[in-house]
Write an enzyme that holds these catalytic residues in place. Sequence first.
Site, short mmCIF file in Angstrom:
data_model
loop_
_atom_site.label_atom_id
_atom_site.label_comp_id
_atom_site.label_asym_id
_atom_site.label_seq_id
_atom_site.Cartn_x
_atom_site.Cartn_y
_atom_site.Cartn_z
N GLU A 42 0.85 -1.67 -0.20
CA GLU A 42 0.11 -0.31 0.14
C GLU A 42 1.01 0.93 0.24
O GLU A 42 1.81 1.39 0.74
CB GLU A 42 -0.94 -0.05 1.21
CG GLU A 42 -1.55 1.54 1.77
CD GLU A 42 -2.90 1.31 2.96
OE1 GLU A 42 -3.80 2.46 2.50
OE2 GLU A 42 -2.90 0.15 3.09
N GLU A 68 -13.02 2.60 4.18
CA GLU A 68 -12.25 3.37 5.00
C GLU A 68 -11.50 4.43 5.67
O GLU A 68 -10.70 5.16 5.70
CB GLU A 68 -10.56 2.37 4.83
CG GLU A 68 -9.33 2.68 5.83
CD GLU A 68 -8.32 1.74 5.39
OE1 GLU A 68 -7.80 0.07 5.78
OE2 GLU A 68 -7.70 2.53 4.95
#
Length: 279
Positions: free
Chosen positions: A161, A262
């Site tokens: 990520e 998220e």
Amino acid sequence: MPGSARSTAGDHRFDVNLSILFTELPLSERPAAAAAAGFDAVELWWPWVDSPTPGQSELAALRKAIQDAGVRLTGLNFYAGRLPGPDRGALSLPGEESERFRANIDVAAGFAQSLGCTALNALYGNRVDGVDPAEQDALALENLVLAARAADRIGAILLIEALNEPESPLYPLVSAPAAVGVVDKVNAATGLDNARFLMDLYHLAMNGEDLPAVIDRYAEKTGHVQIADSPGRGAPGTGSLPLEELLDRLRKAGYDGWIGLEYKPGERPSAEAFGRLPR
């Protein structure tokens, strides 16, 4: 509203990150709360921020809560220190934190396998004062290879990520090309081709990246997508990102996987934070 179908909207499949949503509830109650809100899939940061190797009773209790709620675990972070917080990962940190990451690899993979989870996210870790970045990068690759092999053993992918520089100035992967470059290095080192890019549209927007261009260039290397509006990391509609257009572009580019919610619910209860999901 609670009880409505939220896991699928149009051509998109959404899961809820229980480490940032429903945090007004104990962890054991969050899977059922997500199910009550209409979701059948959830994801998690590593829940035990102080322990890469929690006791079997703790693992079993969370597993039972997820199973009893009837939701699927779609993604799990390896141990990454204290999130949200300053740590931003452990695998590139020399010494104790790297050792804690290694101790966590088989524990996290085993927990994921027990719930049919097929995506494991490994946060890279911050730069450390007084340590050569090249040394950290070599350690990171070594540990990511171990993580990729563990993921392969359970039929999972390893996610890499990119975060954003304003909020994580010491984190070295603050662009899509930087994260994808690590993905390519891991795949070359293992020969497994199971490392993938985690495309978090909020982090990339905060970095000022051209999101349509990122999607067009990297959709085929993307293993998971996460969203929050920007600025603010709130629910869709609270910022200025054209999330519906971006997700449609991702779908047209060939991405048909899960999209993780998220984002921060704000002052309202988490169950009320799903009213403007892209359709």
